[in-house]
Design a protein around this motif. Sequence first.
Motif, short mmCIF file in Angstrom:
data_model
loop_
_atom_site.label_atom_id
_atom_site.label_comp_id
_atom_site.label_asym_id
_atom_site.label_seq_id
_atom_site.Cartn_x
_atom_site.Cartn_y
_atom_site.Cartn_z
N TRP A 169 42.61 23.76 57.58
CA TRP A 169 43.21 24.96 58.15
C TRP A 169 44.33 25.51 57.30
N ASN A 170 45.07 24.61 56.64
CA ASN A 170 46.12 25.11 55.75
C ASN A 170 45.54 25.92 54.61
N ILE A 171 44.55 25.35 53.95
CA ILE A 171 43.96 26.05 52.81
C ILE A 171 43.12 27.23 53.32
N GLY A 172 42.54 27.07 54.50
CA GLY A 172 41.75 28.16 55.08
C GLY A 172 42.60 29.39 55.36
N TYR A 173 43.82 29.16 55.83
CA TYR A 173 44.73 30.30 56.05
C TYR A 173 44.97 31.03 54.74
N GLN A 174 45.18 30.27 53.67
CA GLN A 174 45.46 30.91 52.37
C GLN A 174 44.27 31.77 51.93
N HIS A 175 43.06 31.24 52.13
CA HIS A 175 41.87 32.03 51.76
C HIS A 175 41.80 33.32 52.57
N LEU A 176 41.95 33.18 53.89
CA LEU A 176 41.89 34.38 54.74
C LEU A 176 42.98 35.37 54.37
N PHE A 177 44.19 34.84 54.15
CA PHE A 177 45.31 35.71 53.86
C PHE A 177 45.06 36.51 52.59
N TRP A 178 44.62 35.83 51.53
CA TRP A 178 44.47 36.54 50.25
C TRP A 178 43.22 37.40 50.22
N PHE A 179 42.27 37.12 51.12
CA PHE A 179 41.13 38.03 51.22
C PHE A 179 41.62 39.41 51.65
N TYR A 180 42.69 39.43 52.43
CA TYR A 180 43.39 40.70 52.70
C TYR A 180 44.37 41.01 51.57
N GLY A 181 45.08 39.97 51.12
CA GLY A 181 46.25 40.16 50.27
C GLY A 181 45.95 40.73 48.91
N HIS A 182 44.75 40.52 48.37
CA HIS A 182 44.51 41.18 47.10
C HIS A 182 44.04 42.62 47.25
N PRO A 183 43.04 42.88 48.12
CA PRO A 183 42.65 44.30 48.27
C PRO A 183 43.83 45.19 48.66
N VAL A 184 44.80 44.66 49.42
CA VAL A 184 45.90 45.53 49.84
C VAL A 184 46.69 46.02 48.63
N VAL A 185 46.65 45.26 47.53
CA VAL A 185 47.32 45.73 46.32
C VAL A 185 46.71 47.06 45.87
N TYR A 186 45.38 47.16 45.98
CA TYR A 186 44.71 48.39 45.56
C TYR A 186 44.81 49.47 46.62
N VAL A 187 44.96 49.07 47.89
CA VAL A 187 45.24 50.06 48.93
C VAL A 187 46.59 50.72 48.62
N MET A 188 47.51 49.93 48.06
CA MET A 188 48.82 50.47 47.73
C MET A 188 48.84 51.05 46.33
N PHE A 189 47.66 51.18 45.71
CA PHE A 189 47.61 51.68 44.35
C PHE A 189 46.73 52.91 44.23
N PHE A 190 45.51 52.87 44.77
CA PHE A 190 44.57 53.98 44.58
C PHE A 190 45.12 55.34 45.03
N PRO A 191 45.68 55.46 46.25
CA PRO A 191 46.16 56.79 46.64
C PRO A 191 47.25 57.32 45.71
N TYR A 192 48.09 56.42 45.19
CA TYR A 192 49.16 56.85 44.30
C TYR A 192 48.59 57.18 42.92
N LEU A 193 47.65 56.37 42.47
CA LEU A 193 46.96 56.66 41.21
C LEU A 193 46.33 58.05 41.29
N ALA A 194 45.69 58.34 42.44
CA ALA A 194 44.99 59.61 42.59
C ALA A 194 45.98 60.77 42.70
N ALA A 195 47.13 60.54 43.35
CA ALA A 195 48.15 61.58 43.38
C ALA A 195 48.59 61.89 41.96
N VAL A 196 48.78 60.82 41.15
CA VAL A 196 49.16 61.01 39.75
C VAL A 196 48.07 61.79 39.01
N ALA A 197 46.81 61.44 39.27
CA ALA A 197 45.70 62.13 38.60
C ALA A 197 45.72 63.63 38.91
N GLU A 198 45.97 63.98 40.17
CA GLU A 198 46.00 65.39 40.55
C GLU A 198 47.18 66.10 39.88
#
Lengths: 213, 552
Positions: B244-273
């Motif tokens: 369960w300890n390691i399982g939490y880490q897997h679940l967390f980062w399954f969210y935790g890495h994509p969220v980096v791009y959630v916080m990146f794509f819209p800003y990247l696209a604003a820059v592109a425009e």
Amino acid sequence: MRQRHIFGTVFTVEAAIAGAVFLAVLGLLAWTLLRHRGGHPPARAAERAERPRLEAYYVGALAAFAVFLVAWTAWQNHREHPAAGPRPLRVDVTGFQWCWTFRYPGSPAHRSVTGTCKGRDMPTLVVPAGRTVQLRLTSRDVVHSLWVPGLRYKTDAFPHHVNTLTLTLDRAGRWRGRCAEFCGRRHHTMDFWIKAVPPRAYDRWAHGGTATA
Amino acid sequence: MTVAPPARPRPDDSGRSVPPGGWLGWISTTDHKRVGLLTAGTSLVLLLLMGVLALLMRAQLARPEETFLGPHLYDQVFTVHGSGMIYLVMTPFALGLGVYLVPLQTGAPGIALPRLTLLGYWLYAFGALTLLAGFATPTGAHAAGWFSYPPLADAEFSPGTGSDLWIVGVCLAVTGAILQGWAVLWTILRRRTRGMTMLRLPVFCWAMIATCLMVIGAFPALLAALTLLAAGRADASLFASNAWNIGYQHLFWFYGHPVVYVMFFPYLAAVAEVLAVFCGRRFFGYRGTVLFLLVFAALSMSVWGHHMFATGQAANDYYSLTSIALLVPAGVEYFGMLGTVLGARPRPRTPMLFALAFIPQFLIGGLTGIMVGTPVIDYHVTDSYFVVAHLHYVLFAGSAFGLFAAVYFWFPKVTGVLLDEGMGRLHFWLLVAGTNLTFLPMFALGYLGMPRRVSTYAAFDGFGTLNLLAGIGAAFLAAGMAVFVVNVLRTLHARRLGRARPAGDDPWDGHTLEWAAPSPPPRLNFPADRPLPPVTSFAPLLDLKHREGGRA
């Protein structure tokens, strides 16, 4: 020292590549901004905003580069973790809030070192120089992480689980070790020393004497 | 035989029933522009609050063996700063931008699912209040870091209501984000105007598609992880097994890495425009950019394990492969941005300055990202200040610069008046100096062995000078943000008094449909007496100006 050596190679190569890419992009940007500052006529909007062939070559080059990086760094990673070989010295390492215990199950005197990590009371992990040491890492409470910055290596210590880390210190000396995984209020004090001593000095120490490097 | 009663008029569809005015009108609105502004405005206020927490930390670390915060308070401050910036500032602002802009850019009179969008805002706002309420409890706010690994975050090692409030607050805010993500995605798919085919969507809308797909795909994993954590707080024996300890880490980062791009794509696209508009040319490599944004989003779901190399319980070769493979889509996005700028003669207005600085500054975050995706390097730098520097180059030197490019770019559309250019430039230069002075020394600190999340360090560690430099940089950042706040408040005040000069509907020679709407846009976005220009490409207003033989 193997970890430190391999880290040095990979870090230098990747930092050099990253630096080159950064300078290239910065240079291109600076060039275009400075070149078109003066009296040049404004560039007309390109009629074609797509260059499919150029883009395809570019993607191909990026992919080839990625394949090289993955393969090369994976090879370095496997080189960093060789099999322990015959009869490594085994040390059982337990992290706890907020210090460490090092037990030597093979030592004739059943040596065990621990401390409070308050002030100067930092435990010292004594190992023989030149001999392979196998650390069996676990934790008594929360997740900790054993990090020796001088060796450029760390491994996490989990409760209810044993992680194994094999290392060899080529020469006598003393390095700082710390906890890298946030583990609560006194995380910042959870330091230790790792000390490599000549094999004879280690044997004396394992029999109950003192270790001098 | 009965006759069905006439349907009640729906304010968001017909526009005939008058919505309530005043503050009640704002909090009950179904107008996507108001919901977008509420979301983005709330996140900007929280940005300032989280910035104050960051200043407290930099003040504490500026000298060795400093005790002005005390370890427990310091732990609360970095936990709330980290979780606040990610859950309550950068993600909601990105979605708020989408809620505001996507209907305008696609020529829609409103957003799909307007009530759900408003509910999303309320969940987010109450989530933020709940999380911050932890500071008012006797044991203080949550103090186990923004990823809150068990067993440290369970009831035994983190007793106190602050941690419970943190879990509830994050769950509420993330649920709000998921609802807004659905609404934005649905708007793009279902409410586009005539002629707006998928491959004529602006770059920003495509980035929002990729963003919302990641929100919908990955954010529920965080809810699952936090549910696990909540269950473990009720019954500590849950974490008496490594699974369960390691399982939490897997679940967390399954969210935790994509969220980096959630916080990146819209800003990247604003820059592109912004880059395309201020260079007066079409965004270069549109199709490649769109295709590789989707590749990027898909790959982002398979890289979470690179946060766990040092656990010894993740498949290093596989995660290193997927992580390093990200350089291909990232490289394509850079190709598009550089191709747009190269050879052009950019107009150096404030939004463009932020967009131009985004390119090299974010690149430092991206390139060091490849380094931390390499196991051999990661074993040394993970959980050290090297990672702190890397993530701040991604999220502050990168995304926050994109955020300010967006704010300066769309401010005249939202308010009808322009922000002051001189103060904008001052804000920009203070932020450039502050960002690099604060975060560049952290790479060296991490390399030299400073762990992250330490409330202080010993004098003989030798970290003092570099931390002092970072502290001075933080003061520059604070000054820059103060200039920004004054600029916004002064401009809004002048507008209220009627002294501000109107910006016009299209102050920058924009390319996309929102610039064809009046500033600020009316209730249904595009008034009936001003027909939308024909949509013939992803830059319809540029096409129109070409046809009229105007500037190109």
